[in-house]
Write a protein that holds these residues in place. Sequence first.
Motif, PDB file in Angstrom:
ATOM      1  N   VAL A 156      -8.636  -2.340   3.594  1.00  3.85           N
ATOM      2  CA  VAL A 156      -7.413  -2.047   4.342  1.00  3.85           C
ATOM      3  C   VAL A 156      -7.837  -1.449   5.680  1.00  3.85           C
ATOM      4  O   VAL A 156      -8.642  -0.524   5.738  1.00  3.85           O
ATOM      5  N   CYS A 158       0.884  -1.170   0.000  1.00  2.41           N
ATOM      6  CA  CYS A 158       0.000   0.000   0.000  1.00  2.41           C
ATOM      7  C   CYS A 158       0.917   1.213   0.000  1.00  2.41           C
ATOM      8  O   CYS A 158       1.998   1.186   0.588  1.00  2.41           O
ATOM      9  N   ARG A 203     -10.939   0.749   0.689  1.00  2.00           N
ATOM     10  CA  ARG A 203     -11.148  -0.538   0.038  1.00  2.00           C
ATOM     11  C   ARG A 203     -11.038  -0.405  -1.471  1.00  2.00           C
ATOM     12  O   ARG A 203     -11.129   0.697  -2.021  1.00  2.00           O
ATOM     13  N   CYS A 261      -4.685  -6.208   5.348  1.00  2.00           N
ATOM     14  CA  CYS A 261      -5.724  -6.277   4.321  1.00  2.00           C
ATOM     15  C   CYS A 261      -6.641  -7.462   4.590  1.00  2.00           C
ATOM     16  O   CYS A 261      -6.183  -8.528   5.008  1.00  2.00           O
TER      17      CYS A 261
END
Length: 139
Positions: free
Chosen positions: A99, A38, A114, A54
């Motif tokens: 997330v 991320c 998301r 996640c």
Amino acid sequence: MTKRDLVAELPRKSKRFHDLRRNAPDEIGNLKVEVLQCIGLPKMDRVGLSDPYCFVVCGSNSFVTDVISDNSNPCWLPPARRACIMPIHNAYSQVYVGVFDYDGENTSDDFIGRVVVDIPQLPSGRTLSVTLPLRQHSR
């Protein structure tokens, strides 16, 4: 680990895929999912950065990655819990990747964002590496 080492290690195939298939008669295929990283997550904790993980969902199956502590740009390297095989039961299925910021046992974790992936939009039999923006709302 240097940035160069990280760039070399991150795209390597996971050593273990958590297989969620049950060989049920209604399974029409499967989807391999690997969460790699991320980028630029917001700070969610009062002290420090976020502790992201996640949560991947497809139909009634779900998978959770490892928590990466105190990091706004988390990377899940191949030894980490980051990969799964999801059974597909419907040709129009979607994969949801949420997330979250881990806040500890017996607490409600913070929602960060998301991504929704429409499986019919994916080419069959191919490996794709995509970067998708997180949405902070439910629609």
